[in-house]
Design an enzyme around this catalytic site. Structure first.
Site, PDB file in Angstrom:
ATOM      1  CB  THR A 172      -0.812  -0.092   1.315  1.00  0.00           C
ATOM      2  OG1 THR A 172      -1.631  -1.248   1.224  1.00  0.00           O
ATOM      3  CG2 THR A 172      -1.631   1.122   1.603  1.00  0.00           C
ATOM      4  N   GLY A 210      -4.926  -5.223   7.477  1.00  0.00           N
ATOM      5  CA  GLY A 210      -6.045  -4.291   7.546  1.00  0.00           C
ATOM      6  C   GLY A 210      -7.134  -4.670   8.526  1.00  0.00           C
ATOM      7  NE  ARG A 229      -9.275  -7.171   3.236  1.00  0.00           N
ATOM      8  CZ  ARG A 229      -8.239  -6.341   3.302  1.00  0.00           C
ATOM      9  NH1 ARG A 229      -7.975  -5.545   2.293  1.00  0.00           N
ATOM     10  NH2 ARG A 229      -7.475  -6.311   4.365  1.00  0.00           N
ATOM     11  CB  THR A 286       0.934   0.081   5.112  1.00  0.00           C
ATOM     12  OG1 THR A 286       1.196  -1.196   4.497  1.00  0.00           O
ATOM     13  CG2 THR A 286       2.209   0.538   5.812  1.00  0.00           C
ATOM     14  N   GLY A 287      -0.607  -2.425   6.544  1.00  0.00           N
ATOM     15  CA  GLY A 287      -0.442  -3.619   7.366  1.00  0.00           C
ATOM     16  C   GLY A 287      -1.666  -4.507   7.285  1.00  0.00           C
TER      17      GLY A 287
HETATM   18  N1  ASP Z   1      -3.707  -2.403   4.851  1.00  0.00           N
HETATM   19  C1  ASP Z   1      -3.927  -2.881   3.513  1.00  0.00           C
HETATM   20  C2  ASP Z   1      -5.233  -3.642   3.476  1.00  0.00           C
HETATM   21  O1  ASP Z   1      -5.490  -4.376   4.406  1.00  0.00           O
HETATM   22  C3  ASP Z   1      -2.818  -3.759   2.998  1.00  0.00           C
HETATM   23  C4  ASP Z   1      -1.411  -3.248   3.205  1.00  0.00           C
HETATM   24  O2  ASP Z   1      -1.204  -2.192   3.778  1.00  0.00           O
HETATM   25  O3  ASP Z   1      -0.462  -3.926   2.786  1.00  0.00           O
HETATM   26  O4  ASP Z   1      -5.948  -3.534   2.507  1.00  0.00           O
END
Ligand code: ASP
Length: 308
Positions: free
Chosen positions: A170, A224, A198, A221-222
């Site tokens: 992201t 989610g 989703r 980011t992470g």
């Molecule tokens: N947070 C994002 C999601 O869950 C994915 C990511 O940040 O890598 O869509």
């Protein structure tokens, strides 16, 4: 007058062993270009809001990141894009989820904020609104890259478990402009193999994205699902605003809470006092920082937390 700008290009399992030098170089170069695009706005006395949009647009077009072109694919092999933008001056916000035909979801989110009575639009309706607003269209052929298809196929062959440990992530930006106003923006393809429409934290105001001049601007980011449950971006701002915690400390405390629940990731934060910081609980976070005083910094691996 001073300003700060900070970007991320996703948190994940990035280590010198999992990335090739060419991948690191390509992502670093793109982060540098995005930094320049945002900094040009801020140096010209532009708003934090314009700066974060300008920076994220560069990263959306770059194939190294999971947003716009090069987004992670759904279980059915579609690029379904999520994005959000928020203005700390008045907490005005716009976001989109599940967009499949728009080149710059962050600009579409801005259009939702500026030209609709709504905050969050989803799916085909959001793409229709994009065309009405003159936001540039993109085909799936352009958005979907062979590497992402290979990644999906690998995941499906392995049993189809959610790939939350993506190497490319992201993207997001936070800034504080020379008038002391903050803004945040986030854009993503979500997680590889996602199903059933989703939606992650990125387009959810308060979860993956938040900005409030009384506290700061946050882009996440992470994993989610955990970021949604904790309301990470708003929680960091609330601890700063109500609890008087420095945003750097709030970021650490809230990510610790996410980790205790089983989630990992990273955040970037900009505060009206000039603080620009990141914190992450994954092995790596693509990140970049620049201010009116200089201090240009671009990183991928380790060394969390970082603050200026
Ligand atoms: N947070 C994002 C999601 O869950 C994915 C990511 O940040 O890598 O869509």
């Amino acid at each position: 007058m001073s300003w700060t700008l900070m970007l991320h290009g996703g948190a994940g399992q990035m280590t010198p062993a999992t990335l090739t030098p060419a991948q690191v170089e390509g992502a670093t170069e793109a982060l540098g270009r995005a930094l320049d695009a945002g900094a040009a706005v801020l140096a010209g006395d532009g708003s934090a809001l314009d700066a974060v949009e300008a920076a994220v647009r560069v990263l959306e077009d770059d194939p190294h990141f999971n947003s716009g072109r090069g987004a992670a694919l759904t279980h059915d092999g579609i690029a379904e894009l999520d994005a959000a933008i928020m203005d700390g001056r008045d907490r005005n916000a716009g976001s989109v989820a599940g967009v499949t035909a728009t080149r710059h979801p962050v600009s579409l989110a801005r259009a939702v904020m500026a030209h609709s009575p709504h905050v969050l639009l989803s799916g085909a309706g959001a793409d229709t609104f994009a065309r009405e607003q003159g936001c540039e269209a993109a085909t799936q052929d352009w958005l979907v890259l062979p590497e992402r298809r290979a990644q999906l196929e690998e995941m499906l062959a392995g049993g189809g478990a959610f790939d939350v440990d993506m190497k490319y992530g992201t993207v997001g930006a936070v800034a504080c402009d020379s008038h002391g106003h903050v803004a945040a923006a986030t854009s993503t393809g979500g997680v590889t193999g996602k199903r059933w429409g989703r939606i992650g934290d990125s387009p959810l105001i308060g979860a993956g994205t938040y900005a409030d001049d009384r506290a700061g601007a946050v882009s996440c980011t992470g994993s989610g699902e955990f970021f949604i449950r904790v309301g990470v971006a708003h929680e960091i701002c609330a601890r700063a605003r109500i609890g008087g915690m420095p945003v750097t400390e709030a970021a650490r405390a809230v990510l610790d809470e996410v980790r205790a629940m089983g989630g990992t990731g990273g955040v970037i934060v900009a505060a009206p006092d000039g603080t620009a910081a990141w914190h992450f609980t994954t092995p790596g976070l693509y990140r970049a920082r620049l201010s009116s005083e200089g201090g240009r910094e671009i990183g991928v691996f380790g060394e969390s937390p970082g603050a200026a």
